[in-house]
Scaffold this motif. Structure first.
Motif, short mmCIF file in Angstrom:
data_model
loop_
_atom_site.label_atom_id
_atom_site.label_comp_id
_atom_site.label_asym_id
_atom_site.label_seq_id
_atom_site.Cartn_x
_atom_site.Cartn_y
_atom_site.Cartn_z
N LEU A 98 8.80 -7.10 9.06
CA LEU A 98 7.62 -6.04 9.28
C LEU A 98 6.74 -6.44 8.36
N PRO A 99 5.57 -5.93 8.65
CA PRO A 99 4.25 -6.30 7.76
C PRO A 99 4.40 -5.18 6.74
N GLU A 100 3.83 -5.18 5.63
CA GLU A 100 4.07 -4.45 4.45
C GLU A 100 3.59 -3.00 4.69
N ARG A 101 2.51 -2.88 5.18
CA ARG A 101 1.91 -1.57 5.48
C ARG A 101 2.64 -0.76 6.53
N PHE A 102 3.10 -1.53 7.61
CA PHE A 102 4.09 -0.75 8.54
C PHE A 102 5.58 -0.32 7.89
N LEU A 103 5.92 -1.47 7.00
CA LEU A 103 7.16 -1.01 6.28
C LEU A 103 7.15 0.17 5.29
N LYS A 129 9.20 7.59 6.78
CA LYS A 129 10.10 8.14 7.85
C LYS A 129 11.45 8.46 7.36
N GLU A 147 13.27 -5.22 7.29
CA GLU A 147 12.52 -5.22 6.09
C GLU A 147 11.87 -6.65 5.75
N LEU A 187 5.12 2.92 6.27
CA LEU A 187 5.35 3.97 7.03
C LEU A 187 6.63 4.30 7.57
N VAL A 188 7.69 2.91 7.53
CA VAL A 188 8.87 3.08 8.07
C VAL A 188 9.67 3.87 7.02
#
Length: 299
Positions: free
Chosen positions: A273-278, A284, A270, A280-281
């Motif tokens: 990671l880039p905010e947009r990828f976070l 999930k 957290e 997505l995580v």
């Protein structure tokens, strides 16, 4: 510039301490004895508090049990006595500072100085900001974090005098990362984690190294407070499973306990990671539970 140079000079120590930490992963930690210690547990009438009391009872500690529920606390005390330990139940409202202070005086006068304090009492309201009533927000902070201040102020002086003791903060994974519809709860648990970390540093600054601190941060636990919780991290935790980790952490003087341990890895991700990828995580992870939504979208 000088600060950067000073940090660079510390790099050899970073490598050394990292290797030391890696080696320690393979060496069993020595467990301390808590026999005869006076252990006070808040919220001991059910769930994590009750199971923690049972484990300390098996280790022959002297139990002081606080809860607002008279029936629940007496049941816990009875089982602790059956396990061979002394148990003293007190009906205490942990949202009330004066009740905490007056009960603490009784404990010190009638039983003695508490040497292990487990701040476990907590409340949670599963609703968005608009559906969470003002008194519920206030109570969340009164129980989940302010009570930690009052109990610690009451019992820490004796621990510091003897340079011996242990303050345990039962927080949550929600004290490190946020979940929608647990706004008040997550905010209070962030404060509880901050309390633990600041207290740890303050004790070190005051050279009270004999007073230890531990913070527990579990995922969803099957205690009935949150209805129908689920996440892709794994099944809902059982209280016995969490308490097993907590007790091992207390006895080995571990500072921060995550249950499951994979939460620690997610905390690191957290931060990097880039905010947009976070986002997505988190999608999930698929965190779900029953919640009351007060906000109404305009049609």
């Amino acid at each position: 510039m000088k600060f950067v140079l000073d940090i660079l000079l510390l790099l050899p120590l970073l490598i050394l301490f990292s290797l030391e930490s890696f080696v320690k992963l393979f060496i069993p930690k020595k467990r301390k004895s808590v026999s005869g210690e006076i252990v006070l547990i808040t919220g001991a009438g059910h769930g994590i508090g009750r199971q923690t009391a049972y484990e300390f009872a098996k280790l022959k500690s002297k139990l002081v049990l606080w809860d607002i529920n008279k029936h629940g606390i007496e049941e816990t005390a009875a089982e602790c006595r059956r396990l061979g330990a002394q148990a003293h139940p007190f009906v205490v409202d942990c949202s009330n500072r004066e009740d905490i202070y007056s009960s603490a005086k009784k404990v010190k006068a009638e039983i003695g100085d508490v040497s292990i304090l487990v701040n476990n009492a907590g409340v949670v309201y599963t609703s968005d900001l608009f559906a969470t009533q003002d008194p519920q927000i206030e109570k969340t902070f009164e129980v989940n974090v302010l009570a930690h201040f009052w109990t610690t102020k009451a019992f820490l002086p004796a621990m510091m005098k003897n340079n011996h003791g242990h303050i345990v903060t039962v927080a949550s994974a929600g004290g490190h990362t946020v979940v929608p519809f647990l706004l008040a709860y997550c905010s209070s648990k962030f404060a509880a984690v901050g309390f633990h970390r600041a207290l740890t540093d303050e004790l070190a600054a005051l050279e009270r190294t004999g007073v230890k601190t531990t913070c527990l941060c579990p995922n969803f636990i099957n205690t009935g407070f949150i209805k129908n919780p689920s996440t892709s991290l794994g099944p809902t935790l059982e209280p016995e499973q969490v308490v097993n980790k907590l007790m091992n952490g207390i006895l080995t003087e571990e500072k921060m306990i995550f249950v499951p341990s994979s939460i620690r890895f997610l905390m690191i991700l957290e931060r990097i990671l880039p905010e947009r990828f976070l986002a997505l995580v988190k999608r999930k992870l698929n965190v779900k539970f029953d919640a009351v939504i007060g906000y109404k979208k305009k049609e």
